[in-house]
Design an enzyme around this catalytic site. Structure first.
Site, mmCIF file in Angstrom:
data_model
loop_
_atom_site.group_PDB
_atom_site.id
_atom_site.type_symbol
_atom_site.label_atom_id
_atom_site.label_comp_id
_atom_site.label_asym_id
_atom_site.label_seq_id
_atom_site.Cartn_x
_atom_site.Cartn_y
_atom_site.Cartn_z
ATOM 1 N N MET A 53 6.248 -3.182 5.276
ATOM 2 C CA MET A 53 7.088 -4.140 5.995
ATOM 3 C C MET A 53 7.767 -5.060 4.973
ATOM 4 S SD MET A 53 5.351 -4.905 9.625
ATOM 5 C CE MET A 53 4.248 -6.204 9.123
ATOM 6 N N LEU A 56 6.794 -7.108 -0.819
ATOM 7 C CA LEU A 56 5.931 -6.259 -1.649
ATOM 8 C C LEU A 56 5.124 -7.085 -2.646
ATOM 9 C CD1 LEU A 56 8.202 -3.164 -2.496
ATOM 10 C CD2 LEU A 56 6.829 -3.625 -0.449
ATOM 11 N N HIS A 60 1.133 -2.975 -2.781
ATOM 12 C CA HIS A 60 2.137 -1.952 -2.451
ATOM 13 C C HIS A 60 2.513 -1.150 -3.706
ATOM 14 C CE1 HIS A 60 3.163 -5.131 0.663
ATOM 15 N NE2 HIS A 60 2.982 -4.064 1.421
ATOM 16 N N GLN A 182 -6.536 0.366 1.618
ATOM 17 C CA GLN A 182 -7.826 0.129 2.292
ATOM 18 C C GLN A 182 -7.912 -1.270 2.900
ATOM 19 O OE1 GLN A 182 -11.451 0.525 -0.151
ATOM 20 N NE2 GLN A 182 -12.351 -0.965 1.273
ATOM 21 N N SER A 219 -2.013 -9.760 -0.028
ATOM 22 C CA SER A 219 -1.444 -9.617 1.309
ATOM 23 C C SER A 219 -0.112 -10.350 1.336
ATOM 24 C CB SER A 219 -2.395 -10.242 2.339
ATOM 25 O OG SER A 219 -1.708 -10.498 3.547
HETATM 26 O O1 PAF Z 1 0.647 -1.959 6.827
HETATM 27 C C1 PAF Z 1 1.820 -2.274 7.112
HETATM 28 O O2 PAF Z 1 2.519 -2.905 6.323
HETATM 29 C C2 PAF Z 1 2.374 -1.872 8.459
HETATM 30 O O3 PAF Z 1 1.420 -1.938 9.465
HETATM 31 C C3 PAF Z 1 3.048 -0.481 8.430
HETATM 32 C C4 PAF Z 1 2.039 0.627 8.153
HETATM 33 C C5 PAF Z 1 4.131 -0.450 7.387
HETATM 34 C C6 PAF Z 1 3.675 -0.193 9.789
HETATM 35 O O4 PAF Z 1 4.647 -1.118 10.106
#
Ligand code: PAF
Length: 330
Positions: A53, A56, A60, A182, A219
């Site tokens: 989403m 980053l 990520h 995870q 996060s």
């Molecule tokens: O983990 C996330 O960032 C979201 O839940 C995802 C998997 C991109 C779906 O929108």
């Protein structure tokens, strides 16, 4: 009809206004992305996919790096998915940092992230999308049995939104491999079951949680925390470390582990109260669950466990988990 219509248009305008770093293809239209993907197939190049989403962070980027180790090309999607937000949640304020996202991907080096799809809400949800589930129309994906517990108690429609958007993206991206962190362990279970049940031809990988040096799990929502809240947010990882140490020392009784974790959170709550802050630390849940079906372990742990918790630090809801004696390999 579109609860987020204006927002959708803003998203799109925003996507178009960024400076695209050399070496990364950025697509706003699904058809354009598909053409690029088709060419990879013709060239017999494999594709790894990281759904995001945006906003980053190192977590990520670790997924992208893992994907690049296994695949010729890596594609990401950046899409703040309305369907996984409840009307009272942070859809509007969720961090949108597309320029920084692209710059971070470019900084991984040439030919690591090949392509990023940043689609419009209207294209992803052609029938429209309402945050109020009772008003929604169109096709949605539900994974029963794994979506109602843990996160599903506070966020009853969250995994329906996640499973739906991941299904859409897998249909669009058609990768050989897909990568999840995870940190969102229940999401990993839901997606894994969905891939199995719907016979989706992709290999799923669950990569370890990436943490700050002091233990805080990375996060996108950490950016909501004030410096003082950031310090107290460490209660999540400390509570998990306490549980893990006790488990390693031989404690197998789940309620005893949970009670020790609660003590850690309560200590932090009292510290925040003493500081006279106008916000609080509030435990949402701390649980020990089966790594097989996410059922709650109420007694002795006999065959591995997932230990997870969710805590409000002020208005920010943070989650974290550890697994003991479990392999998350798909
Ligand atoms: O983990 C996330 O960032 C979201 O839940 C995802 C998997 C991109 C779906 O929108």
């Amino acid at each position: 009809m579109f609860a987020n219509y204006q927002e959708a248009l803003n998203d799109y305008a925003y996507a178009l206004s960024v400076k695209i770093p050399p070496g990364i293809r950025v697509f706003n239209k699904i058809a354009d992305f598909r053409s690029w993907r088709r060419q990879l197939l013709l060239d017999r190049q494999t594709l790894g996919y990281v759904p995001t989403m945006g906003a980053l962070h190192q977590g990520h980027l670790a997924l992208v790096t893992a994907a690049k180790q296994q695949c010729d090309h890596v594609a990401l999607t950046i899409f703040v998915n309305p369907a996984q937000f409840a009307p009272n949640e942070d859809l509007a304020s969720y961090p949108r940092t597309l320029q920084s996202d692209l710059d971070q991907l470019a900084a991984l080096g040439p030919h690591v992230a090949s392509a990023v799809l940043v689609p419009q809400v209207q294209e992803m949800y052609p029938t429209g999308i309402e945050l109020d589930v009772s008003k929604q129309k169109g096709a949605f994906v539900e994974v029963k049995g794994l979506s109602h517990q843990l996160e599903g108690i506070t966020r009853p429609h969250f995994f329906r939104g996640v499973a739906t958007v991941v299904t859409k993206f897998l249909n669009i991206v058609q990768p050989e491999h897909v990568y999840f962190g995870q940190k969102d362990i229940q999401q990993c279970f839901v997606i894994r079951r969905m891939l199995q049940d719907l016979h989706v031809p992709v290999q799923m990988h669950i990569c370890p949680t990436i943490r700050e040096e002091d233990g805080l799990a990375m996060s996108s929502r950490n950016t909501y925390l004030s410096p003082t809240q950031r310090t107290h947010a460490l209660c999540l990882s400390k509570a998990l470390q306490t549980m893990e140490k006790m488990y390693r020392d031989g404690v197998r009784h789940a309620p005893t582990l949970i009670s020790a974790a609660k003590d850690v959170i309560e200590t932090t709550q009292r510290q925040v109260e003493t500081l006279g802050q106008d916000w609080q630390v509030k435990l949402d849940y701390v649980n020990v669950n089966s790594p097989h079906d996410l059922s709650e372990i109420r007694d002795e742990i006999t065959d591995g466990a997932i230990m997870s918790l969710a805590v409000f630090v002020g208005k920010t809801r943070l989650i974290d988990n550890i697994v003991v004696d479990v392999s998350l390999d798909s």
